[in-house]
Design a protein around this motif. Sequence first.
Motif, PDB file in Angstrom:
ATOM      1  N   ASP A   1       0.820  -1.217   0.000  1.00 17.61           N
ATOM      2  CA  ASP A   1       0.000   0.000   0.000  1.00 17.61           C
ATOM      3  C   ASP A   1       0.855   1.268   0.000  1.00 17.61           C
ATOM      4  O   ASP A   1       0.468   2.292   0.576  1.00 17.61           O
ATOM      5  N   LEU A   2       2.005   1.190  -0.668  1.00 17.91           N
ATOM      6  CA  LEU A   2       2.854   2.383  -0.777  1.00 17.91           C
ATOM      7  C   LEU A   2       2.601   3.118  -2.085  1.00 17.91           C
ATOM      8  O   LEU A   2       2.997   4.274  -2.232  1.00 17.91           O
ATOM      9  N   ASP A   3       1.997   2.436  -3.062  1.00 17.71           N
ATOM     10  CA  ASP A   3       1.672   3.068  -4.341  1.00 17.71           C
ATOM     11  C   ASP A   3       0.169   2.940  -4.583  1.00 17.71           C
ATOM     12  O   ASP A   3      -0.435   1.933  -4.199  1.00 17.71           O
ATOM     13  N   PRO A   4      -0.439   3.949  -5.228  1.00 16.79           N
ATOM     14  CA  PRO A   4      -1.875   3.849  -5.504  1.00 16.79           C
ATOM     15  C   PRO A   4      -2.183   2.721  -6.489  1.00 16.79           C
ATOM     16  O   PRO A   4      -1.356   2.424  -7.361  1.00 16.79           O
TER      17      PRO A   4
ATOM     18  N   ARG B   1      -7.867  -4.910   3.565  1.00 19.18           N
ATOM     19  CA  ARG B   1      -6.842  -3.944   3.973  1.00 19.18           C
ATOM     20  C   ARG B   1      -7.450  -2.634   4.467  1.00 19.18           C
ATOM     21  O   ARG B   1      -6.876  -1.947   5.313  1.00 19.18           O
ATOM     22  N   ALA B   2      -8.637  -2.297   3.923  1.00 12.39           N
ATOM     23  CA  ALA B   2      -9.252  -1.014   4.275  1.00 12.39           C
ATOM     24  C   ALA B   2      -9.570  -0.911   5.764  1.00 12.39           C
ATOM     25  O   ALA B   2      -9.677   0.193   6.294  1.00 12.39           O
TER      26      ALA B   2
ATOM     27  N   PHE C   1      -7.631  -1.808   8.114  1.00 13.73           N
ATOM     28  CA  PHE C   1      -6.401  -1.472   8.837  1.00 13.73           C
ATOM     29  C   PHE C   1      -6.022  -0.028   8.531  1.00 13.73           C
ATOM     30  O   PHE C   1      -6.228   0.433   7.403  1.00 13.73           O
ATOM     31  N   THR C   2      -5.431   0.685   9.486  1.00 12.14           N
ATOM     32  CA  THR C   2      -4.818   1.962   9.117  1.00 12.14           C
ATOM     33  C   THR C   2      -3.602   1.612   8.257  1.00 12.14           C
ATOM     34  O   THR C   2      -3.080   0.480   8.346  1.00 12.14           O
ATOM     35  N   ALA C   3      -3.148   2.575   7.438  1.00 11.36           N
ATOM     36  CA  ALA C   3      -2.013   2.280   6.557  1.00 11.36           C
ATOM     37  C   ALA C   3      -0.779   1.858   7.364  1.00 11.36           C
ATOM     38  O   ALA C   3      -0.125   0.866   7.029  1.00 11.36           O
ATOM     39  N   PRO C   4      -0.409   2.566   8.448  1.00  6.78           N
ATOM     40  CA  PRO C   4       0.774   2.125   9.208  1.00  6.78           C
ATOM     41  C   PRO C   4       0.595   0.725   9.806  1.00  6.78           C
ATOM     42  O   PRO C   4       1.539  -0.072   9.799  1.00  6.78           O
TER      43      PRO C   4
ATOM     44  N   TRP D   1      -1.195  -1.723   8.568  1.00  7.21           N
ATOM     45  CA  TRP D   1      -1.042  -2.684   7.467  1.00  7.21           C
ATOM     46  C   TRP D   1       0.437  -2.899   7.146  1.00  7.21           C
ATOM     47  O   TRP D   1       0.896  -4.041   6.991  1.00  7.21           O
ATOM     48  N   ARG D   2       1.182  -1.822   7.066  1.00  8.95           N
ATOM     49  CA  ARG D   2       2.594  -1.930   6.653  1.00  8.95           C
ATOM     50  C   ARG D   2       3.461  -2.604   7.717  1.00  8.95           C
ATOM     51  O   ARG D   2       4.537  -3.096   7.397  1.00  8.95           O
ATOM     52  N   LYS D   3       2.990  -2.590   8.958  1.00  6.62           N
ATOM     53  CA  LYS D   3       3.733  -3.347   9.979  1.00  6.62           C
ATOM     54  C   LYS D   3       3.506  -4.845   9.781  1.00  6.62           C
ATOM     55  O   LYS D   3       4.377  -5.652  10.056  1.00  6.62           O
TER      56      LYS D   3
ATOM     57  N   ASN E   1       9.691  -5.884  13.332  1.00  2.18           N
ATOM     58  CA  ASN E   1       8.243  -5.654  13.390  1.00  2.18           C
ATOM     59  C   ASN E   1       7.456  -6.969  13.415  1.00  2.18           C
ATOM     60  O   ASN E   1       6.239  -6.947  13.520  1.00  2.18           O
TER      61      ASN E   1
END
Lengths: 263, 197
Positions: free
Chosen positions: B45-48, B60-61, B63-66, B68-70, B133
């Motif tokens: 989720d780093l690129d659209p 994924r929606a 989760f908050t973006a941070p 998800w990325r963890k 992480n």
Amino acid sequence: MNPILLTPTDLIIASSLVVLDAVVSVWLGLRLHQQLLVAAVRCTIQLLLVGYLLRFVFAIDTPALTLGLVLVMVAIAGREVAARPEKKLARYGNQVAGLSAVALATFVTAIFALATALRPHPWYAARYAIPLAGIMLGNALNAASLSLDALLSGVMRERAAIEAQLALGVRFRDATKPLIRASVRRGILPIINVMSAAGIVTLPGIMTGQILAGLSPIEAVKYQILLMFLLAGAVGIAAVSAAYFAIARLTDDRERLRIDRLG
Amino acid sequence: MRLVASGLTGAAGGPFDFSLQPGAAMAITGPSGAGKSVLLRMIADLDPHGGTVTLDGADRAIFTAPAWRKRVAYLAAEPGWWHDDTAPHFPDRARAEALMPGLALDPKLLVQPVHRLSTGERMRLALIRVLLNDPAVLLLDEPTGALDPHATSLVETILLERQRTGTALIIVTHDMDQAARLGARRFHLEAGTLTPQ
């Protein structure tokens, strides 16, 4: 003490110094004489036009006209802020950031000064509001453009560092905080230099002008101090707003770094 | 955790549909510029992009973006550093030090300026940063491209250990043998299409 009023002859005599520069340019082959003369003529015409315009606006003194003129000045300053950085945000991002920053800085500090220290009647009197807005704008423009330029060039340079943090689950606002700090700092530093040097290295132009116009040095100095504090406020607001408006355009609701919005 | 990507589209092409069981691995090959890194970035989720990605059935929606990325952690081929020294990048220094010998890294490297590290040291330290992480899915972009065979083997050992404890792995690599060593299903990405090999 009354001001010494200048006659056209006085200005013509002073213009001989510009001619002297032109002679130096011809003598040393600098090829600057034409530009110099055009600049001097432009400066004279622009200032005379502004003088007549201000006399007209001061004479009518309606809030709508005053606001209209300030808005035109803000729009021109916003455009300048947008144009200076090498990098440009997509969808008029530079314009939005530039215009918002200078407008916020100018209106907040000018209204603050009009409502507290100056208190003219009425508070929006054109004779006070317009020159005050003008000087705030000039400095806000510089601060906003420096801050915006630092942010937009910095975000390209720091892209890998910012994205590495995002990939580890760091919030966008935390990952970009050092960049915001550096950008705001770049916008604010010049006014700190100006304040530190005022009166020692330089005699500020407005103070000098007021003394020449007949005001006592102490009164002129008080005005200059007020202006310096107002400028410090305007510069701070402009630098912070430009950086935050721009960084807001460089992210989205999923806290990505949208470098694709930078051209 | 089970990762499912459905109708994933973006700069890398697509639509891409694939799923990954806990502990499973996927290796992606393809020519330079085919969009392998972009595909990993889309999953992180780093690129659209369009389409959906779920983790154990959770979209994924939610989760908050941070957050998800963890859970779904991306490691770039050239990871960035945001402090001058190594230490501030590792808030949990004890855990970082514990992982270092397994990657043939001297714990002294944690008190060095980043610019003094070799490319290989940086890559391995960046891998430790991500592993701290404890992600459910690891997205690795050529993690051993700058490493010698010994260091590569150490990295693979750590990855296999993580896979055994349920971490799923998507790795971009040009090394077919590496894909086999990690027990990864192989896919080839070219012209916006992901083809099983």
